[in-house]
Design a protein around this motif. Structure first.
Motif, PDB file in Angstrom:
ATOM      1  N   VAL A   1       0.887  -1.152   0.009  1.00 44.47           N
ATOM      2  CA  VAL A   1      -0.014   0.003  -0.128  1.00 44.47           C
ATOM      3  C   VAL A   1       1.006   1.074  -0.166  1.00 44.47           C
ATOM      4  CG1 VAL A   1      -1.658   1.322   1.271  1.00 44.47           C
ATOM      5  CG2 VAL A   1      -1.928  -1.098   1.321  1.00 44.47           C
ATOM      6  N   VAL A   2       0.771   1.967  -0.708  1.00 45.27           N
ATOM      7  CA  VAL A   2       1.607   3.516  -1.124  1.00 45.27           C
ATOM      8  C   VAL A   2       0.572   4.638  -0.643  1.00 45.27           C
ATOM      9  CG1 VAL A   2       2.758   4.728  -2.563  1.00 45.27           C
ATOM     10  CG2 VAL A   2       2.835   2.256  -2.840  1.00 45.27           C
ATOM     11  N   LEU A   3       1.167   5.156   0.273  1.00 46.04           N
ATOM     12  CA  LEU A   3       0.305   6.389   0.762  1.00 46.04           C
ATOM     13  C   LEU A   3       1.242   7.558   0.206  1.00 46.04           C
ATOM     14  CD1 LEU A   3      -0.761   5.108   4.134  1.00 46.04           C
ATOM     15  CD2 LEU A   3      -1.762   5.169   2.269  1.00 46.04           C
ATOM     16  N   HIS A   4       0.786   8.350  -0.632  1.00 45.74           N
ATOM     17  CA  HIS A   4       1.630   9.530  -1.193  1.00 45.74           C
ATOM     18  C   HIS A   4       0.841  10.741  -0.809  1.00 45.74           C
ATOM     19  CE1 HIS A   4       2.881  11.709  -4.960  1.00 45.74           C
ATOM     20  NE2 HIS A   4       3.843  12.037  -4.104  1.00 45.74           N
ATOM     21  N   LEU A   5       1.565  11.026   0.572  1.00 43.63           N
ATOM     22  CA  LEU A   5       1.137  12.051   1.335  1.00 43.63           C
ATOM     23  C   LEU A   5       1.200  13.499   0.772  1.00 43.63           C
ATOM     24  CD1 LEU A   5       2.660  10.582   4.683  1.00 43.63           C
ATOM     25  CD2 LEU A   5       0.130  10.148   3.821  1.00 43.63           C
ATOM     26  N   GLY A   6       0.392  14.573   0.741  1.00 46.43           N
ATOM     27  CA  GLY A   6       0.658  15.866   0.252  1.00 46.43           C
ATOM     28  C   GLY A   6       1.018  15.697  -1.263  1.00 46.43           C
ATOM     29  N   CYS A   7      -0.069  15.028  -1.987  1.00 50.71           N
ATOM     30  CA  CYS A   7       0.554  14.651  -3.433  1.00 50.71           C
ATOM     31  C   CYS A   7       0.596  15.716  -4.253  1.00 50.71           C
ATOM     32  CB  CYS A   7      -0.432  13.639  -3.947  1.00 50.71           C
ATOM     33  SG  CYS A   7      -2.082  14.069  -4.027  1.00 50.71           S
TER      34      CYS A   7
END
Ligand SMILES: C[S@@+](CC[C@H](N)C(=O)[O-])C[C@H]1O[C@@H](n2cnc3c(N)ncnc32)[C@H](O)[C@@H]1O
Length: 285
Positions: free
Chosen positions: A89-95
């Motif tokens: 699972v990739v969480l791209h924070l503040g994309c």
């Protein structure tokens, strides 16, 4: 205030404050795409800049493509992680409006979630389409509950590219603790700016769009202390990064003797072995 990109403006988008800073890396990537020898070659950034005008005047950075190099370095580490964890699972924070999902092109077994503030995700939906394994999530990273709606899995990768500077250090600590408490193992990849770089950036963004960078890192031990369950496995100083073209690297060689320039922006990589950290219990309680 002028609202224009490098090559002139179509209609304006009403972003203010921290959200408006997404224009800075976006324009840097568009400029890189149009350059004779692109580092990142991000066609999506160019497409977006041509179709929407974002507030940019007053936030212009020097011509040195450090933010593009930062994105390239993070992409490289993301690819390396996904090569080992094809079901992550990739969480791209503040994309922001960044096209990492397209540049990295993860396999369909990966779940990729782009997270940003509601006004940013609303704008982002004009340029990106969700599909199986890819979704966009509107939330503030400082809210405790958004992570509850994200599927669990065997490994997580948290990415923050030019984002954690805008949070308080305690918010970064709690956010990463919450994420890492939910997965058996994971990595976090993010950049930090020192006080010198943060001061310079604040001079630009506070006046231009009312944004504030809050977290300066002069000593990496202070980051380690915030992430007690993590082990620092990578540090790249952008002024020495392999993606920075030689014509910039040679002048930056003097940075060896100038810590405030040498450590202006560093990209960090942390590995979390899976034991929930003390802060995680507190953060999820
Ligand atoms: C400098 S931009 C970087 C955008 C993107 N990562 C990139 O590299 O193009 C900072 C981003 O962080 C987001 N951001 C700042 N504070 C946030 C918060 N509390 N919650 C969610 N996103 C936040 C902003 O909306 C913005 O998109």
């Amino acid at each position: 205030m002028e609202r224009s990109g490098p090559d002139g403006p179509p209609p304006a988008a009403p972003l203010e404050g921290d959200a408006a800073t997404l224009a800075i890396p976006l324009y840097a990537k568009a400029r890189d795409f149009r350059s004779p020898r692109p580092i990142l070659g991000d066609a999506k950034a160019d497409e977006i800049v041509r179709s929407v005008s974002l507030r940019f005047e007053g936030m212009r950075t020097s011509g040195v493509p450090l933010l593009v190099v930062r994105a390239a370095q993070i992409d490289a580490w993301v690819r390396a992680f996904l090569a080992e964890h094809a079901d992550a699972v990739v969480l791209h924070l503040g994309c922001g409006l960044d096209a990492r999902i397209l540049r990295v092109a993860p396999p369909p077994t990966v779940t990729w979630i782009d997270v940003d503030l509601p006004e940013v995700i609303a704008l982002r939906r004009r340029f990106y389409t969700e599909r199986a394994g890819y979704r966009m999530l509107a939330a503030s990273l400082t809210e405790a509950t958004w992570i509850d709606g994200v599927r669990p899995g065997s490994a997580v990768l948290a990415i923050a590219d030019g984002v954690f500077e805008y949070l308080e250090p305690e918010a970064v600590r709690d956010l990463l603790a919450r994420i890492m408490a939910r997965y058996p193992r994971g990595e976090a990849i993010f950049d930090v700016m020192n006080s010198f770089a943060l001061g310079q950036a604040n001079e630009r963004v506070q006046g231009a769009v009312g944004a504030t960078l809050r977290w300066a890192v002069d000593d990496l031990a202070s980051v380690d202390a915030l992430l007690p369950g993590g082990r620092r496995t990578g540090v790249v100083r952008l002024v020495f990064a392999r993606f920075l073209p030689w014509r910039y690297r040679l002048p930056f060689a003097i940075a060896v003797f100038a810590p405030r320039l040498r450590d202006a922006i560093r990209v960090l990589r942390y590995d979390f072995a899976g034991t929930p950290v003390d802060g995680a219990a507190a953060a999820t309680a």
